[in-house]
Design an enzyme around this catalytic site. Structure first.
Site, mmCIF file in Angstrom:
data_model
loop_
_atom_site.group_PDB
_atom_site.id
_atom_site.type_symbol
_atom_site.label_atom_id
_atom_site.label_comp_id
_atom_site.label_asym_id
_atom_site.label_seq_id
_atom_site.Cartn_x
_atom_site.Cartn_y
_atom_site.Cartn_z
ATOM 1 N N VAL A 1 6.860 -22.306 -4.507
ATOM 2 C CA VAL A 1 6.115 -23.562 -4.444
ATOM 3 C C VAL A 1 5.377 -23.730 -5.764
ATOM 4 C CG1 VAL A 1 4.237 -24.803 -3.308
ATOM 5 C CG2 VAL A 1 5.897 -23.514 -1.946
ATOM 6 N N CYS B 1 0.821 -1.217 0.000
ATOM 7 C CA CYS B 1 0.000 0.000 0.000
ATOM 8 C C CYS B 1 0.854 1.265 0.000
ATOM 9 C CB CYS B 1 -0.914 0.012 1.225
ATOM 10 S SG CYS B 1 -2.041 -1.389 1.329
ATOM 11 N N ASN C 1 -3.475 -9.324 7.589
ATOM 12 C CA ASN C 1 -2.818 -9.447 8.887
ATOM 13 C C ASN C 1 -3.725 -10.101 9.922
ATOM 14 O OD1 ASN C 1 0.009 -8.115 9.086
ATOM 15 N ND2 ASN C 1 -1.134 -6.735 7.756
#
Length: 461
Positions: free
Chosen positions: A84, A47, A311
């Site tokens: 991955v 951001c 978060n």
């Protein structure tokens, strides 16, 4: 007894919040934490990229909340430049490709999918030409920052897309002295607002010197003899450009999840329960921009890519993997942004979203000021409010104005979360003093008007 292994795909907000919270609850001998991040940065604020590019804040180091070395010092085995490439749920393992070119399988007891989102890139000629920039990660930000150089005065910049990313990048480029054109395919900028509120943003952006063109479908990025970007073509016109910035939004990055057969929602995001466990799986968790979350107003799932949610998802996952218990109940869709001195905020549902949810509603729009009208510095703002017919339940609020407008949306976000009616909102005991607000705060003025609209609607039925 061997330690359980928590394996995390993605080393940014959701993944590393999950790792950090789990480590607080479990010692290394109880829980091994192994995380893979394919880029060069971890735990960073995407951001903040527009403000770094615009010269407001330093970067990239200032945008990193915690480095890889700091995570490792806390007992988290974080592998950078490692991707991955497959998930094998039956064998509880993932295939890993490192920067040396080696591939191997790594097992897990608990898997956390925090693969984030991918920026939209239109499939048009020239889209990959030098001089076309995305702004998804810090590497993107550094490339754009370097392209602008020390003196960007007079550079012609075209921003494709006028959502949050687009308007924030337009501000950044204006701050650097560029001549900015914003091209938006929709009828108004900011599709996260209703068109009538987007129109206010459109007029304000033009007033700020940002040439904002709506109804503009980009069909080609033009290049010069050197192969670099030279302009942008829409169906109607060509716009010269020294650089192009893509601000078309993002989609969940769930290719690995889809190939592994994990459940996805309508927007392509992973579906989880309230504990952030992937539906139908005992030991696979997901959070951040790759998931869909419950909208508390409509009762449906939505994809909302915000660091605040990521978060919180990570905290919930880390608590649950670490032996505790936590849930993420959902969101009301709150977001705030700005372009130069214009503040833009919304929470809850837009008109189109309310209709899609089968809700019947009334709308009101009011004009007010950020402070008492007689107090120096009072600035105008527009507040739009949606309320459910008959019940008066608050459904959504949009605010556009200057200083002091944007964060007022938080009052509405709390009211939405609490399921308040607009009539109940009118009695809220908000802080008042002339330097901060009129006697009736603009949000409460809108709530009063909405209360009247609901009552009038009931009388006429």
């Amino acid at each position: 007894m061997a330690a359980r292994r928590m394996l995390i795909i993605g080393g940014d907000a959701a993944g590393m919040s999950a790792a950090s919270q789990a480590r607080r609850l479990k010692r290394p001998e109880e829980l091994e934490i192994l995380a893979f991040e394919r880029s060069a940065f971890t735990s960073y604020s995407a951001c903040g990229i527009p403000y770094w590019v615009g010269g407001v804040v330093d970067g990239p180091d200032a945008l990193v909340a915690r480095t890889a070395a700091e995570h490792r010092a806390r007992g988290i085995d974080l592998r950078m430049h490692t991707e991955v490439t497959a998930i094998d749920t039956a064998a509880q393992r993932v295939r890993v490709h490192d920067r040396e070119g080696g591939e191997r399988w790594e097992g897990y007891d608990d898997l956390v999918v925090a693969t984030g989102a991918r920026p939209l890139r239109p499939d048009i000629p020239g889209i990959d030409a030098p001089g076309v920039h995305g702004v998804q990660n810090l590497d993107d930000g550094r490339a754009l920052h370097d392209a602008l150089g020390k003196d960007a005065e007079g550079l012609r910049a075209v921003v494709v897309g006028a959502g949050y990313i687009g308007v924030e990048m337009a501000e950044a480029l204006v701050n650097r002295g560029c001549r900015v054109t914003v091209l938006e395919q929709a009828e108004q900028p900011m599709s996260t607002l209703d068109p009538d509120m987007g129109r206010i943003v459109h007029e304000a952006m033009c007033g700020l010197g940002i040439h904002t063109v709506t109804g503009a479908e980009v069909t080609e990025v033009l290049t010069g003899d050197d192969g670099r970007v030279a302009g942008v073509r829409t169906r109607e016109e060509e716009y010269p450009a020294d650089l192009v910035v893509l601000g078309l939004g993002v989609r969940p990055e769930t290719r690995l999840a889809r190939e592994a057969g994990l459940p996805l929602g309508a927007s392509g995001g992973l579906l989880t329960d309230l504990a952030m466990r992937v539906r139908g799986e005992e030991n696979i968790w997901a959070g951040g921009d790759c998931v869909e979350v419950l909208d508390l107003v409509s009762g449906r799932t939505r994809h909302i890519a915000l660091g605040t949610h990521a978060n919180k998802h990570g905290q919930v996952i880390g608590s649950n993997v670490g032996g505790g218990y936590a849930t993420f109940p959902g969101v009301v869709g709150t977001a705030v942004s700005k372009v130069c001195d214009l503040e833009i905020a919304r929470t809850g549902l837009l008109e189109a979203q309310a209709r899609q949810a089968g809700l019947d509603f009334v709308t009101v729009t009011i004009e007010s000021t950020s402070r008492a009208g007689y107090y120096p510095g009072a600035r105008p703002m527009t507040v739009k409010m949606l309320a459910e017919r008959r019940t008066g339940r608050l459904l959504g609020v949009q605010i556009v104005g200057r200083e002091g407008a944007g964060k007022r949306v938080d009052v509405a976000a709390v009211a939405l979360t609490a399921g308040m009616t607009v009539e109940q909102m009118t009695a809220l005991d908000l802080g008042y003093a002339p330097p901060f607000s009129p006697v009736w705060d603009p949000v409460l003025v809108a709530a009063r008007k909405a209360t009247g609209a609901v009552a009038a609607d009931v009388r006429t039925r």
